[in-house]
Design an enzyme around this catalytic site. Structure first.
Site, PDB file in Angstrom:
ATOM      1  N   GLU A 170       0.867  -1.250  -0.022  1.00  0.00           N
ATOM      2  CA  GLU A 170       0.262  -0.190  -0.150  1.00  0.00           C
ATOM      3  C   GLU A 170       0.847   1.359   0.028  1.00  0.00           C
ATOM      4  O   GLU A 170       0.605   2.024   1.105  1.00  0.00           O
ATOM      5  CB  GLU A 170      -0.766  -0.033   1.194  1.00  0.00           C
ATOM      6  CG  GLU A 170      -1.778  -1.227   1.315  1.00  0.00           C
ATOM      7  CD  GLU A 170      -2.814  -1.333   2.543  1.00  0.00           C
ATOM      8  OE1 GLU A 170      -2.363  -0.571   3.323  1.00  0.00           O
ATOM      9  OE2 GLU A 170      -3.684  -1.990   2.464  1.00  0.00           O
ATOM     10  N   GLU A 358      -5.308  -8.658  -0.107  1.00  0.00           N
ATOM     11  CA  GLU A 358      -5.875  -8.595   1.409  1.00  0.00           C
ATOM     12  C   GLU A 358      -7.210  -8.243   1.218  1.00  0.00           C
ATOM     13  O   GLU A 358      -7.748  -7.629   0.244  1.00  0.00           O
ATOM     14  CB  GLU A 358      -5.488  -7.353   2.221  1.00  0.00           C
ATOM     15  CG  GLU A 358      -3.834  -7.615   2.605  1.00  0.00           C
ATOM     16  CD  GLU A 358      -3.476  -6.383   3.527  1.00  0.00           C
ATOM     17  OE1 GLU A 358      -4.215  -5.464   4.175  1.00  0.00           O
ATOM     18  OE2 GLU A 358      -2.205  -6.161   3.523  1.00  0.00           O
TER      19      GLU A 358
HETATM   20  C1  FCB Z   1      -4.522  -2.914   5.498  1.00  0.00           C
HETATM   21  C2  FCB Z   1      -2.988  -3.263   5.987  1.00  0.00           C
HETATM   22  C3  FCB Z   1      -2.894  -4.254   6.808  1.00  0.00           C
HETATM   23  C4  FCB Z   1      -4.379  -4.409   7.949  1.00  0.00           C
HETATM   24  C5  FCB Z   1      -5.437  -4.053   7.090  1.00  0.00           C
HETATM   25  C6  FCB Z   1      -6.822  -4.246   8.026  1.00  0.00           C
HETATM   26  O1  FCB Z   1      -4.610  -1.547   5.114  1.00  0.00           O
HETATM   27  O2  FCB Z   1      -2.246  -3.492   4.966  1.00  0.00           O
HETATM   28  O3  FCB Z   1      -1.729  -4.408   7.649  1.00  0.00           O
HETATM   29  O4  FCB Z   1      -3.743  -3.442   8.777  1.00  0.00           O
HETATM   30  O5  FCB Z   1      -5.502  -3.070   6.571  1.00  0.00           O
END
Ligand code: FCB
Length: 456
Positions: A170, A358
């Site tokens: 990110e 994710e």
């Molecule tokens: C994302 C992060 C991860 C975690 C999730 C919930 O933005 O990459 O580390 O904190 O959110």
């Protein structure tokens, strides 16, 4: 009337079903075996920085319990596991590799391979060394060389076994939360210069790491994990809201993705904020056009905007639709946004291979609910995974899905109470217990298909 038609979404045999974590969020022992403090270690020890006052000092104690955690992964049938490495474990100071830090990840990778699980290693996941931050961190161009050194040390030691790499987690959110909202260290507010310098240098580091990977890792797969936001106008019938949303989409998605795909920053962003970019940034642009071999997508939310003259530069204000479902972290839950993201990749960006690196909700404890009863997570996963299945039917080249997260862990400035895991962590005893979602995910992985209400 609600449609009751069910649809079976099928996933290929090779689909990478996984779970994700990151070093600081699970490992604990942040200063063990020669490591020095990261900015997160420092930040969490400052009063008032973490909502519930907790730190990552112990977290899931994974540094000492990784074998047990890998047994859970194996029992879940995970095909892959995404984790990150603590930078200061490997470079406690600039320029000198700490073998003991590398040894830990060496053992971790061997155990994963022994369990038949494909490792996906994230080189930089929010954890900056204090020694780097003291010199200005990613606002300085020298940071690029330091991150490259870290990546090379990891590739040299682990590249014979780790084939799938994620350079940076990110980049856009890291820059935004560190320099605009103060949610992450260094906790600057409205420092647009810091934000764009940081983002640019992270993208430059990504490009260099991709090159390093092709030199050091045979058959290496490499990409970055982009924090993708589905952006919408508060009122789609109002032109000025539509314009505001379109600009905010270039901020949230375009700043990170346009350089990768077309070697340029979005024109509108440069027009309004070009003065905050590093001098001579345009000379780097041709080399930034380097996606790697896949794009990682972290998908959590939809943001809506309305036009506002009171917001300098952006002219857009976030609008929260109270009736829409939100997670405990304030993210609007919008599964269709995942389908839209994948279709955008397919139709506008040449359909590159991609991985959902994710996705998943926090479900904090509440009085009266058994913490293992996480029906909300099951529903969230099913709704998002169905959208992914739908995108595959439409020709998306999405190759994997990683739940955030394997187990309850330290959720940055929100602390330990957010509970993002499919495995429950008792932080007092370190006992792990499967929640309903873990059983559900295990069954989904072994079946390879999901039955879900048919999507339009
Ligand atoms: C994302 C992060 C991860 C975690 C999730 C919930 O933005 O990459 O580390 O904190 O959110």
């Amino acid at each position: 009337m609600v449609s009751l038609r069910l649809m079976k979404y099928l996933f290929p045999e090779s689909f990478l079903w996984g779970a994700a974590t990151s070093a600081y969020q699970i490992e604990g022992s942040p200063l063990a075996d020669g490591a020095t403090p990261s900015t997160w270690h420092e930040f969490t020890h400052r009063r008032g920085k973490v909502q519930d006052g907790t730190t990552g000092d112990v977290a899931c104690d994974h540094y000492r319990r990784f074998d047990e955690d890998i047994r859970h992964m194996r029992d879940l049938g995970l095909k892959a596991y995404r984790f990150s490495t603590g930078w200061t474990r490997i470079f406690p100071e600039p320029g000198s590799v700490n073998q003991r830090g590398l040894d830990f990840y060496d053992r971790l990778v061997d155990s994963l391979m022994g369990a038949g699980i494909t490792p996906l290693l994230t080189i930089f996941h929010l954890e900056e060394p204090v020694w780097l931050a003291r010199g200005g961190g990613f606002t300085q161009r020298t940071s690029v060389d330091h991150l490259l050194e870290l990546g090379k040390a990891l590739m040299r030691r682990l590249g014979d076994r780790v084939r799938t790499w994620c350079t940076i987690n990110e980049p856009s959110l890291y820059a935004f939360q560190g320099y605009a909202t103060a949610e992450y260290p260094p906790a600057h507010r409205f420092d647009l210069r810091g934000m764009f310098h940081c983002a640019h240098h992270l993208l430059l580091a990504h490009a260099r790491l991709v090159e390093a990977c092709s030199a050091l890792v045979r058959d290496g797969q490499i990409g970055l994990a982009h924090y993708y936001v589905d952006v919408a106008p508060a009122n789609p019938a109002r032109d000025r809201d539509v314009e505001a949303a379109s600009f905010m989409d270039t901020m949230a998605n375009g700043v990170a993705l346009s350089p990768l795909f077309s070697g340029a920053y979005p024109e509108g962003v440069l027009r309004r904020m070009g003065r905050f970019f590093p001098a001579g940034f345009d000379r780097d642009l041709p080399s930034l056009r380097n996606l790697g071999t896949y794009l990682g997508i972290n998908y959590y939310r939809r943001n809506r905007y309305r036009h506002s003259l009171f917001t300098p530069f952006l002219h857009a204000a976030e609008y929260v639709e109270a009736s829409a479902p939100h997670t405990a972290m304030g993210d609007e839950i919008y599964p269709a946004g995942l389908f839209k993201a994948l279709m955008r990749l397919k139709n506008e960006l040449g359909n590159p291979p991609c991985i959902i690196t994710e996705n998943g909700p926090p479900i904090p404890d509440v009085e009266g609910r058994d913490p293992l009863d996480d029906d909300g997570r099951v529903a969230y996963m099913a709704d998002h995974i169905a959208q992914l299945g739908r995108a595959l039917l439409e020709g998306s080249d999405c190759r994997g899905y990683f739940l955030w997260s394997l187990l309850d862990n330290f959720e940055w400035s929100k602390g330990l109470s957010m509970r993002c895991g499919m495995i429950h962590t008792d932080f007092a005893t370190q006992k792990r217990e499967w929640k309903k979602s873990a059983f559900w995910y295990r069954d989904l992985i072994s079946r390879g298909w999901l039955e879900h209400a048919a999507l339009p």
